[in-house]
Design a protein around this motif. Structure first.
Motif, PDB file in Angstrom:
ATOM      1  N   LEU A 160       0.816  -1.207   0.000  1.00 22.25           N
ATOM      2  CA  LEU A 160       0.000   0.000   0.000  1.00 22.25           C
ATOM      3  C   LEU A 160       0.856   1.266   0.000  1.00 22.25           C
ATOM      4  N   PHE A 161       1.810   1.346   0.897  1.00 23.73           N
ATOM      5  CA  PHE A 161       2.675   2.525   0.950  1.00 23.73           C
ATOM      6  C   PHE A 161       3.873   2.245   1.852  1.00 23.73           C
ATOM      7  N   SER A 162       4.869   3.114   1.755  1.00 21.08           N
ATOM      8  CA  SER A 162       6.025   3.102   2.647  1.00 21.08           C
ATOM      9  C   SER A 162       6.107   4.462   3.314  1.00 21.08           C
ATOM     10  N   ASP A 163       6.412   4.489   4.606  1.00 19.06           N
ATOM     11  CA  ASP A 163       6.584   5.767   5.275  1.00 19.06           C
ATOM     12  C   ASP A 163       7.935   5.771   6.004  1.00 19.06           C
ATOM     13  N   PRO A 164       8.641   6.898   5.968  1.00 22.28           N
ATOM     14  CA  PRO A 164       9.979   6.984   6.553  1.00 22.28           C
ATOM     15  C   PRO A 164       9.946   6.977   8.076  1.00 22.28           C
ATOM     16  N   LEU A 165      11.065   6.595   8.666  1.00 21.77           N
ATOM     17  CA  LEU A 165      11.228   6.630  10.110  1.00 21.77           C
ATOM     18  C   LEU A 165      11.988   7.898  10.495  1.00 21.77           C
ATOM     19  N   TYR A 166      11.575   8.511  11.612  1.00 23.39           N
ATOM     20  CA  TYR A 166      12.170   9.769  12.046  1.00 23.39           C
ATOM     21  C   TYR A 166      12.645   9.676  13.491  1.00 23.39           C
ATOM     22  N   LEU A 167      13.763  10.298  13.741  1.00 21.35           N
ATOM     23  CA  LEU A 167      14.175  10.593  15.108  1.00 21.35           C
ATOM     24  C   LEU A 167      13.407  11.840  15.516  1.00 21.35           C
ATOM     25  N   VAL A 168      12.634  11.741  16.595  1.00 24.22           N
ATOM     26  CA  VAL A 168      11.730  12.823  16.975  1.00 24.22           C
ATOM     27  C   VAL A 168      12.108  13.347  18.362  1.00 24.22           C
ATOM     28  N   ASP A 169      12.269  14.674  18.460  1.00 24.86           N
ATOM     29  CA  ASP A 169      12.645  15.274  19.743  1.00 24.86           C
ATOM     30  C   ASP A 169      12.359  16.769  19.695  1.00 24.86           C
ATOM     31  N   ARG A 170      12.318  17.378  20.880  1.00 26.66           N
ATOM     32  CA  ARG A 170      12.089  18.820  20.962  1.00 26.66           C
ATOM     33  C   ARG A 170      13.387  19.613  20.829  1.00 26.66           C
ATOM     34  N   ASP A 171      14.533  18.930  21.008  1.00 28.72           N
ATOM     35  CA  ASP A 171      15.813  19.645  20.977  1.00 28.72           C
ATOM     36  C   ASP A 171      16.806  19.093  19.959  1.00 28.72           C
ATOM     37  N   ILE A 172      16.866  17.791  19.831  1.00 26.74           N
ATOM     38  CA  ILE A 172      17.884  17.157  18.995  1.00 26.74           C
ATOM     39  C   ILE A 172      17.578  17.353  17.524  1.00 26.74           C
ATOM     40  N   THR A 173      18.577  17.799  16.783  1.00 26.74           N
ATOM     41  CA  THR A 173      18.430  18.040  15.343  1.00 26.74           C
ATOM     42  C   THR A 173      19.357  17.165  14.512  1.00 26.74           C
ATOM     43  N   ARG A 174      20.294  16.460  15.186  1.00 23.76           N
ATOM     44  CA  ARG A 174      21.231  15.567  14.498  1.00 23.76           C
ATOM     45  C   ARG A 174      21.383  14.288  15.321  1.00 23.76           C
ATOM     46  N   PRO A 175      21.486  13.124  14.660  1.00 30.11           N
ATOM     47  CA  PRO A 175      21.623  11.863  15.399  1.00 30.11           C
ATOM     48  C   PRO A 175      22.812  11.857  16.355  1.00 30.11           C
ATOM     49  N   GLU A 176      23.913  12.563  16.007  1.00 32.32           N
ATOM     50  CA  GLU A 176      25.104  12.554  16.850  1.00 32.32           C
ATOM     51  C   GLU A 176      24.825  13.110  18.248  1.00 32.32           C
ATOM     52  N   GLN A 177      23.822  13.945  18.361  1.00 38.83           N
ATOM     53  CA  GLN A 177      23.500  14.548  19.653  1.00 38.83           C
ATOM     54  C   GLN A 177      22.902  13.540  20.639  1.00 38.83           C
ATOM     55  N   LEU A 178      22.499  12.383  20.158  1.00 30.24           N
ATOM     56  CA  LEU A 178      21.916  11.376  21.043  1.00 30.24           C
ATOM     57  C   LEU A 178      22.924  10.901  22.088  1.00 30.24           C
TER      58      LEU A 178
END
Length: 294
Positions: A160-178
């Protein structure tokens, strides 16, 4: 017991109260009509009409029989209409089992359009985990199953469809910040391979486990905790829309730099497509999915 054709005969007699007029409407001779009436009265065991020079009149028993006859003929007409709709239109019950995340976020407008397009069709819907949906299909409890991930299914499979996965946060804008935050990674339970996909992505990125984790049983709980700043999460695009404020959505990438996505599949047995309500739903879903590609 009298047949439907004899019920029609009695109804016409009661309307005309005249043998000649009734015989003309029924396209039979008066002697033939009189003979048929005598046979019907013999079946009921009583006189239904009294004959006179002025015409016919109902006996008390005849009044009861004609009332019954009229009720039967009304019901007969309704049944004929239903049969006609079954032959010429889409009706019947569409039985579905759908992954909860799909039922909450993608399915409502689809079912609304289906109901508007085919108002005589009914819908039976259950939601749950993919394993439960597959069991419903195997047990022949539903016509259609819609699941997430990669299905192990030998019947008809329609993507039917594919939907992307997202890192979701109020502050983090880059995965390295995790690696720098002390806030927890909020995860939700799933019986599909979703959890393993996230673990694989995390280990590719950081070669170590998250510092802290919170596990909840519902994706909506995970989403609300994240939106309120209690931690960060990884959520599929199907759960996100443009109404979130002050929330960053960072796409997850695989080892080739492509967006990591989750697939949604429609599953059914080939025999289910012989039902008009099923085929109509599948056609509508294909059209809807092509118009709303993520």
């Amino acid at each position: 017991m009298s047949s439907i054709s004899e019920f029609h005969l009695l109804a016409v007699l009661a309307q005309e109260m005249n043998m000649r007029k009734a015989s003309e409407r029924l396209f039979v001779s008066q002697p033939a009509l009189s003979q048929r009436l005598q046979t019907i009265e013999k079946e009921w065991g009583t006189k239904l009409f009294i004959r006179s020079q002025k015409g016919l009149s109902l006996t008390p028993a005849g009044e009861h029989v004609i009332h019954f006859v009229n009720e039967v003929l009304v019901k007969e007409e309704k049944v004929r209409e239903t049969i006609h709709s079954l032959q010429s239109g889409v009706s019947g019950t569409l039985k579905m089992a759908v992954a909860s995340i799909v039922g909450q976020n993608w399915l409502p407008p689809v079912l609304k359009k289906y109901s508007d397009t085919y108002p005589q069709a009914k819908i039976s819907l259950i939601t749950g985990w993919s394993s439960e949906i597959l069991k419903s299909l195997y047990d022949d409890q539903v016509h259609i199953g819609i699941i997430r991930g990669t299905p192990d299914w030998k019947g008809v499979k329609i993507k039917l469809f594919s939907d992307p996965l997202y890192l979701v946060d109020r502050d983090i804008t880059r995965p390295e910040q995790l690696l720098e935050t002390d806030r927890p990674f909020i995860q939700f339970k799933s019986d599909s391979n979703y959890y393993q996909e996230i673990q694989d992505w995390w280990m590719r990125q950081f070669k170590t486990s998250p510092k802290r984790t919170i596990i909840v049983d519902q994706i909506e709980t995970c989403k609300q905790l994240t939106f309120n700043g209690l931690g960060y999460s990884i959520l599929p695009g199907i759960t996100l829309n443009n109404t979130e404020k002050e929330i960053y959505k960072v796409p997850l990438l695989d080892e080739n730099g492509d967006s990591l996505k989750r697939d949604t599949w429609l599953l059914a047995y080939e025999s289910s497509f012989q039902l008009k309500q099923v085929q109509a739903f599948v056609d509508l879903v294909k059209e809807y999915s092509s118009q709303n590609r993520q």
